[in-house]
Motif scaffolding. Structure first.
Motif, PDB file in Angstrom:
ATOM      1  N   ILE A 175       0.840  -1.198   0.000  1.00 17.75           N
ATOM      2  CA  ILE A 175       0.000   0.000   0.000  1.00 17.75           C
ATOM      3  C   ILE A 175       0.879   1.252   0.000  1.00 17.75           C
ATOM      4  N   TYR A 176       1.987   1.211   0.739  1.00 15.18           N
ATOM      5  CA  TYR A 176       2.905   2.358   0.770  1.00 15.18           C
ATOM      6  C   TYR A 176       3.422   2.667  -0.634  1.00 15.18           C
ATOM      7  N   ILE A 179       0.268   4.036  -2.763  1.00 15.56           N
ATOM      8  CA  ILE A 179      -0.371   5.297  -2.387  1.00 15.56           C
ATOM      9  C   ILE A 179       0.637   6.364  -1.993  1.00 15.56           C
ATOM     10  N   LYS A 186      -3.890   7.591   2.386  1.00 16.24           N
ATOM     11  CA  LYS A 186      -3.920   6.205   2.845  1.00 16.24           C
ATOM     12  C   LYS A 186      -5.211   5.911   3.615  1.00 16.24           C
TER      13      LYS A 186
END
Length: 354
Positions: A175-176, A179, A186
């Motif tokens: 996810i880092y 996004i 986030k």
């Protein structure tokens, strides 16, 4: 647990103002999650099939509601594990942490339903045995396997919860990368993931309740029976458009979906009332416990879905849409983009601390 090593761009480069990370994913926990859920499904399905075949081969054909209860429960429970297996594949493919957590909770739900199933099937077998439709020995032959099933699911729940905890860091890194480090973005992406996961679980619990009503609780083909049949495809359409509108950030579409969710909430509240009202409770007795379980869980999911849908609408037009709709870049494009972000600096291909 893998800990990613920090990379600092050279002074004076375009990427000097920020740090970049290079992380080598550990697929061990991903495979572990898949293997545990698959093994749980295979063992449980084998036991369910044995119980079903044993019941079918010894039952005298009849049309009583109790005779429909056992195959319906067994088929629905088996479908639950198969559907969960599909969601596991989808969650691991999309690296969706929220869906992984939801699957752990779903497994707890299947554990509770497995315990309810023991009592429900015992009652149904007792009624059939008293009426001479089935031998009394069927329950003695089935009881050990019905008790083993919740034990297996309990063990599976413990194992997948542990593995899910290990997967949290793995998927958080994904996810880092997707996004970036923007905390507000986030949070918006997290809200979107929760909403999409809820739609998938809404489908199973609504379908489970509807199947039980159509097979067990409905004794006559009245208007309510046909409306329930129509509700199945309508629900699928609503859930599909619920996902479509949130991805397209259509405010009007989401308002319509939210209103339809309120209508669904009223429907399930009405059904719970009917199941316990003195005038109609007799129609639901063969499957009232399991139908109540499905109705209450579905109501809770609908309320949670409505809240998350409103939060998603509030996040519209704030920069999340490109992150949701963009296609995955090719590996070469990703490398080029990373290289340019670092001002041409070379990033080591493997930097990982075990």
């Amino acid at each position: 647990m893998n800990v990613q090593e920090e990379y600092t761009a050279p002074a004076g480069s375009a990427g000097a103002a920020r740090n970049r990370f290079c992380y080598v994913p550990n697929t061990t926990w991903t495979w572990s999650f898949a293997v545990v859920t698959f093994a749980q499904t295979v063992v449980t399905l084998a036991l369910e099939i044995y119980i079903f075949v044993n019941f079918q081969t010894q039952e005298v054909p009849n049309s009583s509601p109790s005779s429909k209860t056992i195959p319906t429960f067994l088929a629905l429970y088996s479908f639950g594990f198969l559907y969960e297996l599909v969601l596991v594949y989808d969650a691991l493919r999309m690296k969706n942490t929220i869906q992984i957590i939801g699957l752990c909770m779903c497994n707890v739900g299947l554990l509770i339903y497995g315990a309810i199933q023991v009592k429900q099937i015992k009652t149904a077998v007792s009624v059939l045995a008293v009426n001479g439709h089935i031998p009394h020995a069927v329950w003695a032959e089935s009881e050990p396997f019905l008790i083993i099933i919740p034990c297996i699911v309990a063990l599976g729940t413990i194992l997948i919860t542990f593995v899910a905890w290990k997967l949290y860091d793995e998927f958080a890194w994904t996810i880092y990368k997707h996004i970036s480090a923007d905390l507000r973005m986030k949070r918006r992406y997290l809200t979107y993931q929760i909403y999409i996961a809820l739609l998938k679980f809404d489908f199973f619990f609504f379908l489970g309740f509807t199947v039980q009503f159509l097979v067990v609780a409905s004794t006559s083909h009245n208007a309510e029976f046909y409306l329930t049949i129509v509700a199945v495809p309508v629900t699928i359409i609503i859930l599909c458009f619920g996902a479509f509108f949130v991805r397209r950030e259509s405010t009007l579409g989401m308002i319509i979906i939210i209103l339809l969710f309120f209508a669904a909430m009223a429907y399930f509240s009405f059904k719970i009332f009917r199941m316990y009202a003195p005038a109609t409770r007799i129609d639901y007795l063969p499957a009232r416990t399991s139908m109540t379980f499905f109705a209450v869980i579905t109501l809770a999911l609908i309320v949670t879905t409505i809240i998350n849908a409103c939060m998603c609408v509030n996040n519209f037009h704030r920069g999340l849409k490109p992150h949701i709709t963009k296609k995955k870049a090719k590996p070469e494009e990703k490398n080029t983009e990373l290289s340019s972000n670092l001002g041409g600096a070379t990033v080591p291909s493997r930097m990982m601390i075990d």
